[in-house]
Design a protein around this motif. Structure first.
Motif, PDB file in Angstrom:
ATOM      1  N   LEU A 101       0.516  -1.582  -0.406  1.00 33.02           N
ATOM      2  CA  LEU A 101       0.017   0.259  -0.093  1.00 33.02           C
ATOM      3  C   LEU A 101       0.351   1.455   0.133  1.00 33.02           C
ATOM      4  N   THR A 102       1.441   1.523   0.211  1.00 29.27           N
ATOM      5  CA  THR A 102       2.854   2.488   0.162  1.00 29.27           C
ATOM      6  C   THR A 102       3.330   2.562  -0.691  1.00 29.27           C
ATOM      7  N   HIS A 103       3.690   1.228  -1.223  1.00 30.00           N
ATOM      8  CA  HIS A 103       4.574   1.939  -2.637  1.00 30.00           C
ATOM      9  C   HIS A 103       3.595   2.430  -4.137  1.00 30.00           C
ATOM     10  N   LEU A 104       1.854   1.412  -3.631  1.00 29.00           N
ATOM     11  CA  LEU A 104       0.824   2.280  -4.139  1.00 29.00           C
ATOM     12  C   LEU A 104       0.309   3.777  -3.818  1.00 29.00           C
ATOM     13  N   LYS A 105       0.772   4.766  -2.959  1.00 22.93           N
ATOM     14  CA  LYS A 105       0.598   5.716  -2.720  1.00 22.93           C
ATOM     15  C   LYS A 105       1.742   6.165  -3.439  1.00 22.93           C
ATOM     16  N   LEU A 106       3.014   5.761  -3.482  1.00 21.90           N
ATOM     17  CA  LEU A 106       3.828   6.197  -4.032  1.00 21.90           C
ATOM     18  C   LEU A 106       3.610   6.817  -5.637  1.00 21.90           C
ATOM     19  N   GLU A 107       3.537   5.634  -5.999  1.00 26.35           N
ATOM     20  CA  GLU A 107       3.066   5.356  -7.374  1.00 26.35           C
ATOM     21  C   GLU A 107       2.316   6.903  -7.719  1.00 26.35           C
ATOM     22  N   ILE A 108       0.828   6.422  -6.895  1.00 27.31           N
ATOM     23  CA  ILE A 108       0.208   7.697  -7.244  1.00 27.31           C
ATOM     24  C   ILE A 108       0.264   8.680  -6.784  1.00 27.31           C
ATOM     25  N   ALA A 109       0.879   9.269  -6.124  1.00 27.31           N
ATOM     26  CA  ALA A 109       2.250  11.275  -5.921  1.00 27.31           C
ATOM     27  C   ALA A 109       2.765  10.890  -7.410  1.00 27.31           C
ATOM     28  N   LYS A 110       3.446   9.849  -7.528  1.00 29.25           N
ATOM     29  CA  LYS A 110       4.248  10.352  -8.617  1.00 29.25           C
ATOM     30  C   LYS A 110       3.381  10.751  -9.847  1.00 29.25           C
ATOM     31  N   ALA A 111       2.641  10.037 -10.054  1.00 35.83           N
ATOM     32  CA  ALA A 111       1.894  10.108 -11.513  1.00 35.83           C
ATOM     33  C   ALA A 111       0.827  10.941 -11.502  1.00 35.83           C
ATOM     34  N   GLU A 112       0.212  11.215  -9.825  1.00 39.52           N
ATOM     35  CA  GLU A 112      -0.379  12.891 -10.243  1.00 39.52           C
ATOM     36  C   GLU A 112       0.393  14.031  -9.829  1.00 39.52           C
ATOM     37  N   ALA A 113       2.296  14.127  -9.703  1.00 36.86           N
ATOM     38  CA  ALA A 113       2.903  15.235  -9.564  1.00 36.86           C
ATOM     39  C   ALA A 113       3.162  15.267 -11.548  1.00 36.86           C
ATOM     40  N   ALA A 114       3.011  14.174 -11.582  1.00 39.80           N
ATOM     41  CA  ALA A 114       3.565  13.960 -12.882  1.00 39.80           C
ATOM     42  C   ALA A 114       2.417  14.146 -14.544  1.00 39.80           C
ATOM     43  N   LYS A 115       1.484  14.813 -14.112  1.00 39.73           N
ATOM     44  CA  LYS A 115      -0.087  14.967 -14.663  1.00 39.73           C
ATOM     45  C   LYS A 115       0.001  16.761 -14.579  1.00 39.73           C
ATOM     46  N   PRO A 116      -0.423  17.017 -16.480  1.00 43.56           N
ATOM     47  CA  PRO A 116       0.093  18.108 -17.143  1.00 43.56           C
ATOM     48  C   PRO A 116      -1.090  19.122 -15.905  1.00 43.56           C
TER      49      PRO A 116
END
Length: 60
Positions: A45-60
């Motif tokens: 779950l921690t890894h999943l949340k990190l990946e979500i945060a990365k994806a949200e940060a990369a969103k234009p």
């Protein structure tokens, strides 16, 4: 007839409070089987949340 336990903190905490050794051992076995089948869910779950945060940060 066996009962079904949903493994979550409340069920385990309640069993500990009751102190029923048979129930404690049964829940421990169920928890071990769950970890074997699904792995370390909190870490995943921690890894999943990190990946979500990365994806949200990369969103234009």
């Amino acid at each position: 007839m066996s009962s079904v336990h949903i493994l979550y903190g409340g069920a385990i905490t309640e069993a500990i409070a009751k102190g029923d050794l048979t129930e404690l051992k049964k829940l421990a076995a169920e928890a071990e089987a769950h970890v074997q089948q699904y792995g370390d869910v909190p870490t995943l779950l921690t890894h999943l949340k990190l990946e979500i945060a990365k994806a949200e940060a990369a969103k234009p």
